[in-house]
Design an enzyme around this catalytic site. Structure first.
Site, PDB file in Angstrom:
ATOM      1  N   ASP A 139      19.105 -11.362 -17.242  1.00 38.74           N
ATOM      2  CA  ASP A 139      19.947 -10.303 -16.717  1.00 38.74           C
ATOM      3  C   ASP A 139      19.025  -9.268 -16.077  1.00 38.74           C
ATOM      4  O   ASP A 139      18.246  -8.610 -16.773  1.00 38.74           O
ATOM      5  CB  ASP A 139      20.712  -9.684 -17.910  1.00 38.74           C
ATOM      6  CG  ASP A 139      21.991  -9.006 -17.498  1.00 38.74           C
ATOM      7  OD1 ASP A 139      22.017  -8.433 -16.409  1.00 38.74           O
ATOM      8  OD2 ASP A 139      22.946  -9.028 -18.298  1.00 38.74           O
TER       9      ASP A 139
ATOM     10  N   ASP B  60      22.817  -7.180 -12.588  1.00 37.40           N
ATOM     11  CA  ASP B  60      23.636  -6.062 -13.052  1.00 37.40           C
ATOM     12  C   ASP B  60      24.028  -5.184 -11.846  1.00 37.40           C
ATOM     13  O   ASP B  60      23.186  -4.916 -10.971  1.00 37.40           O
ATOM     14  CB  ASP B  60      22.789  -5.241 -14.043  1.00 37.40           C
ATOM     15  CG  ASP B  60      23.592  -4.187 -14.759  1.00 37.40           C
ATOM     16  OD1 ASP B  60      24.518  -4.550 -15.486  1.00 37.40           O
ATOM     17  OD2 ASP B  60      23.271  -2.985 -14.599  1.00 37.40           O
TER      18      ASP B  60
ATOM     19  N   GLU C 246      27.029  -9.112 -10.724  1.00 33.72           N
ATOM     20  CA  GLU C 246      28.101  -8.227 -11.163  1.00 33.72           C
ATOM     21  C   GLU C 246      28.384  -7.331  -9.973  1.00 33.72           C
ATOM     22  O   GLU C 246      27.546  -6.487  -9.617  1.00 33.72           O
ATOM     23  CB  GLU C 246      27.681  -7.381 -12.374  1.00 33.72           C
ATOM     24  CG  GLU C 246      28.851  -6.578 -12.905  1.00 33.72           C
ATOM     25  CD  GLU C 246      28.458  -5.381 -13.752  1.00 33.72           C
ATOM     26  OE1 GLU C 246      29.311  -4.855 -14.467  1.00 33.72           O
ATOM     27  OE2 GLU C 246      27.290  -4.953 -13.685  1.00 33.72           O
TER      28      GLU C 246
ATOM     29  N   ASP D 209      31.326  -5.987 -21.873  1.00 33.23           N
ATOM     30  CA  ASP D 209      31.876  -4.700 -21.453  1.00 33.23           C
ATOM     31  C   ASP D 209      33.389  -4.619 -21.646  1.00 33.23           C
ATOM     32  O   ASP D 209      34.008  -3.624 -21.266  1.00 33.23           O
ATOM     33  CB  ASP D 209      31.584  -4.455 -19.963  1.00 33.23           C
ATOM     34  CG  ASP D 209      30.107  -4.274 -19.690  1.00 33.23           C
ATOM     35  OD1 ASP D 209      29.383  -3.795 -20.583  1.00 33.23           O
ATOM     36  OD2 ASP D 209      29.666  -4.617 -18.575  1.00 33.23           O
TER      37      ASP D 209
HETATM   38  C1  NOJ Z   1      26.931  -3.258 -16.279  1.00 36.61           C
HETATM   39  C2  NOJ Z   1      26.602  -3.796 -17.632  1.00 36.61           C
HETATM   40  O1  NOJ Z   1      27.346  -4.968 -17.839  1.00 36.61           O
HETATM   41  C3  NOJ Z   1      26.912  -2.704 -18.613  1.00 36.61           C
HETATM   42  O2  NOJ Z   1      26.835  -3.155 -19.941  1.00 36.61           O
HETATM   43  C4  NOJ Z   1      25.960  -1.559 -18.366  1.00 36.61           C
HETATM   44  O3  NOJ Z   1      26.302  -0.483 -19.193  1.00 36.61           O
HETATM   45  C5  NOJ Z   1      26.010  -1.102 -16.912  1.00 36.61           C
HETATM   46  N1  NOJ Z   1      26.046  -2.180 -15.986  1.00 36.61           N
HETATM   47  C6  NOJ Z   1      24.802  -0.278 -16.586  1.00 36.61           C
HETATM   48  O4  NOJ Z   1      23.661  -1.072 -16.528  1.00 36.61           O
END
Ligand code: NOJ
Ligand code: CA
Length: 576
Positions: free
Chosen positions: A135, A232, A274, A349
């Site tokens: 990641d 990310d 993401e 999340d």
């Molecule tokens: C997305 C991640 O999935 C999340 O867990 C994180 O808090 C934020 N990006 C910031 O990196």
């Protein structure tokens, strides 16, 4: 004289067979009389399993999950049938955002283990034909990163321009975790920008050195044998902060392409971004000709419970499954022959999918229906740890027992400062949507601390339902949610059907039926039907197909033309 350059159709077919044989990356499908060529990638038929290392398994009994714990469960994962393990960040970090605040991309977080442990994990995965996906957090670092510590020292430090500094906060930007996105720093009398927590300063992608640094970090791990990257919040790089443009800035795609060229494009790996956006944006990222990413996660479905007219995720609204269905159809049709979908309903999340998309009343059936509905679509299935066990949200009743920086950020803003919600109202939102719901320790058995460790206090509460919901209970039970996931994965990989599940065309049917999600996956010589009743009521349907063989079902029914589907009934069948 024979024309050496003219080939008849049988020679052509033989040649294609030969090509198929010598180069497994090319397949041919026949559509009418037209031959169409598609590129096949090694990861197309693979299943990804997401591991949140802090919660997966605590091997040394210090209350925090670790890499040795992951190694100890590799056989469990292999038996389930998953291939690629996506590990959320395992790098050095002060853990303000549980690892998404990276202090050094080249070092392993001590609380998870050592570099030797990661190398051992890679080697043990290799033995089992499994792969690691890492990641990469490219939008920001931790404020503990050397780059930031240097950057902070003075305005003319060589690292100053690695981050975003301004004399005044611009546009009163709000951080994703509540409060201002600008933080004042006394030492140089300027503000730095942080899209997320204070301890997560944004990197300045206008500075070309930043891209080079990130490329170096990625290559370091790819050279060690990592075979995948999850990026990310990748849609946030290339922002134009002076114009208040955060996502999808003007240089975003150019930057991602450049990173591809300098780094992962030179390796045979799989990438997923993401990227919060829409279909058009997903296409830009994943169209192979753009050389950026293989797939992105679409969040239209999973974020549809956030109420935009109130306080978003902390005042959630009930799920609209018809919207979910239509959105899935939109992405299936939109990306179909062009690029690739990422299929997911949970991650670290979100809350648990049974609570969000299913029903506790029909706990077992809805857990299985969600899997059928989602994982026979075209794309790569992502299963989040514990999802295969039917783990559910946890009811934490004291705000102090929550760990997440997001919960505490919004508790301060909505309850303490602005008094927009009462304590009870806020907790109610947390019970449904807080990220801690999906971060509780994995429930391995019904012994002390759910078999997650030997009794040391876990960093986050264990869901008390571990006495019922745990892996040991389910592994040898043919009717368990775990066994259903295992059967589903095995079916998707079965050589008789695999080509259809991986490459077959997606066609939606009975679209007008609010509670029914029906689709077929079709190749030239095979058709598979997938039917899901997405609600807790009976539904009658007339099948426009003749069923040859039921392949998987969450009720033990046989089907003919007219069917009364039970609540959350779901099945896949071969049709004529
Ligand atoms: C997305 C991640 O999935 C999340 O867990 C994180 O808090 C934020 N990006 C910031 O990196
Ligand atoms: Ca540990």
């Amino acid at each position: 004289m024979p024309n050496l350059f003219k080939i008849d159709s049988s020679t052509f077919i033989n040649l294609t067979m030969l090509l198929l044989f010598i180069n497994k990356s090319i397949i041919f499908t026949r559509k009418g009389s037209v031959m169409k060529m598609k590129l096949q990638k090694w990861w197309h038929d693979k299943i990804v399993y997401q591991i949140y290392p802090k919660s997966f398994k605590d091997n040394n009994n210090d209350g925090i999950g670790d890499i040795k714990g992951i190694i100890s469960k590799l056989d469990y994962l292999r038996d389930l049938g998953v291939d690629i393990l996506w590990l959320t960040p395992y790098f050095k970090s002060p853990m303000e955002d549980n690892g998404y605040d990276v202090a050094d991309y080249l070092e392993v977080n001590e609380m998870f283990g050592s570099m030797e442990d990661i190398l051992e994990l890679l080697a043990e995965c290799k033995k089992r034909n499994m792969y690691i996906m890492m990641d990469i957090v490219a939008n920001h670092t931790s404020s503990e990163h050397t780059w930031f510590k240097e950057s902070k020292k003075s305005k003319n430090n060589p690292y100053r321009d690695y981050y975003i500094w301004r004399d005044e906060p611009l546009f009163d930007c709000q951080s994703t975790f509540g409060g201002s996105a600008w933080e004042y720093d006394e030492q140089t009398n300027q503000y730095y920008f942080h899209e997320f927590a204070k301890g997560q300063p944004d990197l300045n992608w206008e500075n070309p050195k930043v891209l080079d640094e990130i490329a170096k970090c990625i290559n370091f791990w790819l050279d060690k044998g990592v075979k995948g990257i999850r990026f990310d919040v990748i849609h946030l790089i290339g922002k134009e902060i002076d114009q208040n443009i955060h996502a999808y800035g003007p240089t975003l795609h150019q930057k991602v392409h450049e990173l591809y060229k300098k780094s992962y494009g030179n390796y045979d790996i799989v990438t997923v971004g993401e990227a919060w956006g829409d279909l058009a944006k997903a296409i830009d990222f994943t169209d192979p000709k753009n050389e950026e990413l293989d797939m992105v996660f679409q969040f239209e479905c999973t974020s549809s419970t956030n109420d935009p007219l109130r306080l978003g995720k902390f005042t959630p609204r009930p799920i609209d499954m018809e919207f979910v269905k239509n959105t899935l159809i939109k992405y299936q049709n939109g990306l179909n022959d062009r690029s690739w979908n990422a299929l997911f309903v949970e991650n670290h999340d979100l809350g648990r999918c049974i609570n969000r998309f299913g029903s506790l009343e029909f706990y077992d059936k809805s857990a299985k229906a969600i899997a059928v509905m989602n994982y026979f679509l075209k794309g790569t299935p992502y299963i989040y740890q514990g999802q295969e066990l039917g783990m559910t949200n946890i009811k934490i009743t004291d705000i102090n027992d929550y760990d997440d920086v997001e919960v505490h950020g919004f508790y301060k803003e909505y309850v303490l400062d602005k008094k927009l919600l009462t304590y009870e109202e806020f907790l109610d939102g947390c019970h449904k949507e807080a990220r801690d719901n999906n971060r509780t320790p994995i429930q391995w058995n019904n012994q002390i601390n759910a078999g997650w460790n030997d009794g040391a206090k876990p960093w986050l509460k264990i869901n008390p339902n571990y006495t019922e919901i745990n892996a040991e209970n389910q592994i040898n039970n043919q009717n368990s949610i775990y066994s259903f996931y295992k059967d589903l994965i095995a079916l998707r990989k079965n050589s008789l059907y695999c080509n259809t599940f991986v490459y077959g065309k997606f066609i939606a049917h009975l679209i007008e039926r609010k509670n029914i999600f029906m689709y077929t996956r079709e190749t030239d010589n095979q058709k598979i039907l997938v039917v899901t009743n997405m609600c807790g009521e009976r539904e009658n349907i007339s099948l426009p197909f003749e069923i040859e063989k039921v392949l998987l079902s969450n009720y033990n029914h046989s089907y003919n033309e007219n069917i009364t589907l039970e609540p959350y009934e779901a099945f896949a069948a071969l049709i004529k």
